[in-house]
Structures are given as structure tokens and as C-alpha cells.
Write a protein that holds these residues in place. Structure first.
Motif, PDB file in Angstrom:
ATOM      1  N   ASN A  19     -41.895 -75.832   4.780  1.00  0.00           N
ATOM      2  CA  ASN A  19     -42.359 -77.219   4.902  1.00  0.00           C
ATOM      3  C   ASN A  19     -43.364 -77.593   3.830  1.00  0.00           C
ATOM      4  OD1 ASN A  19     -40.882 -77.686   7.262  1.00  0.00           O
ATOM      5  ND2 ASN A  19     -42.504 -76.853   8.536  1.00  0.00           N
ATOM      6  N   VAL A  20     -43.472 -78.886   3.621  1.00  0.00           N
ATOM      7  CA  VAL A  20     -44.550 -79.496   2.862  1.00  0.00           C
ATOM      8  C   VAL A  20     -45.300 -80.372   3.861  1.00  0.00           C
ATOM      9  CG1 VAL A  20     -43.132 -81.438   2.097  1.00  0.00           C
ATOM     10  CG2 VAL A  20     -45.131 -80.794   0.766  1.00  0.00           C
ATOM     11  N   ALA A  21     -46.619 -80.479   3.694  1.00  0.00           N
ATOM     12  CA  ALA A  21     -47.403 -81.240   4.672  1.00  0.00           C
ATOM     13  C   ALA A  21     -48.646 -81.826   4.009  1.00  0.00           C
ATOM     14  CB  ALA A  21     -47.821 -80.318   5.823  1.00  0.00           C
ATOM     15  N   ASP A  22     -49.154 -82.876   4.643  1.00  0.00           N
ATOM     16  CA  ASP A  22     -50.467 -83.395   4.250  1.00  0.00           C
ATOM     17  C   ASP A  22     -51.514 -82.469   4.852  1.00  0.00           C
ATOM     18  OD1 ASP A  22     -49.237 -85.572   3.020  1.00  0.00           O
ATOM     19  OD2 ASP A  22     -49.442 -86.849   4.790  1.00  0.00           O
ATOM     20  N   ILE A  23     -52.536 -82.192   4.094  1.00  0.00           N
ATOM     21  CA  ILE A  23     -53.566 -81.259   4.547  1.00  0.00           C
ATOM     22  C   ILE A  23     -54.885 -81.997   4.747  1.00  0.00           C
ATOM     23  CG2 ILE A  23     -54.237 -80.567   2.215  1.00  0.00           C
ATOM     24  CD1 ILE A  23     -54.480 -77.707   3.319  1.00  0.00           C
ATOM     25  N   HIS A  24     -55.586 -81.617   5.800  1.00  0.00           N
ATOM     26  CA  HIS A  24     -56.887 -82.201   6.114  1.00  0.00           C
ATOM     27  C   HIS A  24     -57.860 -81.039   6.313  1.00  0.00           C
ATOM     28  CE1 HIS A  24     -54.599 -85.865   6.811  1.00  0.00           C
ATOM     29  NE2 HIS A  24     -53.770 -85.114   7.517  1.00  0.00           N
ATOM     30  N   ILE A  25     -58.877 -80.991   5.458  1.00  0.00           N
ATOM     31  CA  ILE A  25     -59.840 -79.885   5.504  1.00  0.00           C
ATOM     32  C   ILE A  25     -61.236 -80.441   5.723  1.00  0.00           C
ATOM     33  CG2 ILE A  25     -60.843 -77.943   4.262  1.00  0.00           C
ATOM     34  CD1 ILE A  25     -58.325 -77.763   2.647  1.00  0.00           C
ATOM     35  N   ALA A  26     -61.957 -79.809   6.637  1.00  0.00           N
ATOM     36  CA  ALA A  26     -63.375 -80.109   6.840  1.00  0.00           C
ATOM     37  C   ALA A  26     -64.147 -78.858   6.472  1.00  0.00           C
ATOM     38  CB  ALA A  26     -63.629 -80.487   8.294  1.00  0.00           C
ATOM     39  N   GLY A  27     -65.261 -79.049   5.777  1.00  0.00           N
ATOM     40  CA  GLY A  27     -66.101 -77.928   5.377  1.00  0.00           C
ATOM     41  C   GLY A  27     -67.177 -78.390   4.426  1.00  0.00           C
ATOM     42  N   VAL A  28     -68.042 -77.474   4.056  1.00  0.00           N
ATOM     43  CA  VAL A  28     -69.155 -77.787   3.149  1.00  0.00           C
ATOM     44  C   VAL A  28     -68.650 -78.071   1.741  1.00  0.00           C
ATOM     45  CG1 VAL A  28     -71.248 -76.844   2.083  1.00  0.00           C
ATOM     46  CG2 VAL A  28     -70.798 -76.440   4.503  1.00  0.00           C
ATOM     47  N   PHE A  29     -67.651 -77.305   1.273  1.00  0.00           N
ATOM     48  CA  PHE A  29     -67.109 -77.460  -0.079  1.00  0.00           C
ATOM     49  C   PHE A  29     -65.613 -77.730   0.019  1.00  0.00           C
ATOM     50  CE2 PHE A  29     -64.924 -75.393  -3.688  1.00  0.00           C
ATOM     51  CZ  PHE A  29     -65.369 -76.224  -4.697  1.00  0.00           C
ATOM     52  N   VAL A  30     -65.221 -78.981  -0.248  1.00  0.00           N
ATOM     53  CA  VAL A  30     -63.808 -79.365  -0.199  1.00  0.00           C
ATOM     54  C   VAL A  30     -63.484 -80.168  -1.462  1.00  0.00           C
ATOM     55  CG1 VAL A  30     -62.009 -80.580   1.066  1.00  0.00           C
ATOM     56  CG2 VAL A  30     -63.858 -79.454   2.324  1.00  0.00           C
ATOM     57  N   PRO A  31     -62.737 -79.562  -2.404  1.00  0.00           N
ATOM     58  CA  PRO A  31     -62.360 -80.306  -3.612  1.00  0.00           C
ATOM     59  C   PRO A  31     -61.311 -81.369  -3.303  1.00  0.00           C
ATOM     60  CG  PRO A  31     -61.344 -78.141  -3.616  1.00  0.00           C
ATOM     61  CD  PRO A  31     -62.229 -78.209  -2.403  1.00  0.00           C
ATOM     62  N   GLN A  32     -61.065 -82.242  -4.255  1.00  0.00           N
ATOM     63  CA  GLN A  32     -60.058 -83.294  -4.119  1.00  0.00           C
ATOM     64  C   GLN A  32     -58.671 -82.647  -4.094  1.00  0.00           C
ATOM     65  OE1 GLN A  32     -59.293 -85.992  -3.015  1.00  0.00           O
ATOM     66  NE2 GLN A  32     -59.434 -87.610  -4.525  1.00  0.00           N
TER      67      GLN A  32
END
Length: 114
Positions: A19-32
Motif C-alpha cells: 500500500n501507499v498511504a498518507d502519513i501523520h506523525i506527531a513528535g518533537v522533530f517532524v520534517p516536512q
């Protein structure tokens, strides 16, 4: 500490188990991450401060992928060289990244440092 969620998962190709998916990350360091396509697989270190992601890298209609490492501790992003094939799983073992992937119908495992 990283938290990862996926949305809009769909087959990378019709009939594919990958699969391919949209990713959503929460954290102190999250690049674009908006300009990249990711597989719906990831791994977190035991303390959740390192996140491994799988970026799709299709070249001349041949599947491949790149492993990304995000580190909250170092506030750094590092990437592997391109692997040919499709990632089946990823994780940490004895301080190294272990990548399980299929290439030309054969299962492979590689340990890498990022």
C-alpha cells in the motif's frame, strides 16, 4: 515520543499486497513529508524517540523503497540508499535496523545503520 498514523491507504498498483498511504506523525522533530509517498509500515524504537518510515521509490516502473530515520534526540533525518523491491517489514534488532523485503519473488533481509 513519536506517534504515527496512516490514512487513505490504497494499493500501490491494482491487486498489489503493498500500500501507499498518507502519513501523520506527531513528535518533537517532524520534517516536512508532504512531497513523498510512504508505505503503510513503520517502526519505533523501544523509547519511541526514533521512527523508521518506508518511502516508495518507483523508477522506470520498478518498485523500490528508501528507509527514513527520524530522531527526536538528535533532531536529525537520515535516509538509506534505495532498495530494489518492496518492503515487507522493518524493525530494530541489536541496535541496527533490520529490513525485510521481497525482490523478484524472493525474500531478503538486510541489517543497515542509519
Amino acid at each position: 515520543m513519536y506517534k504515527v498514523k496512516f490514512s487513505n491507504e490504497m494499493e500501490i498498483r491494482m491487486g498489489s499486497p503493498y500500500n501507499v498511504a498518507d502519513i501523520h506523525i506527531a513528535g518533537v522533530f517532524v520534517p516536512q513529508l508532504d512531497d513523498y509517498e510512504f508505505q503503510d509500515k513503520y517502526a519505533l524504537s523501544s523509547d519511541d524517540t526514533i521512527c523508521l518510515l518506508i518511502q516508495w521509490s518507483i523508477q522506470q516502473n520498478e518498485p523500490g523503497f528508501i528507509v527514513w530515520k527520524l530522531s527526536e534526540t538528535d533532531q536529525e533525518l537520515s535516509k538509506s540508499d534505495r532498495f530494489e523491491g518492496c518492503c515487507d517489514n522493518i524493525g530494530f534488532k541489536n541496535g541496527k535496523v533490520e529490513v525485510f523485503f521481497s525482490k523478484n519473488g524472493k525474500a531478503n533481509v538486510e541489517k543497515i545503520e542509519l
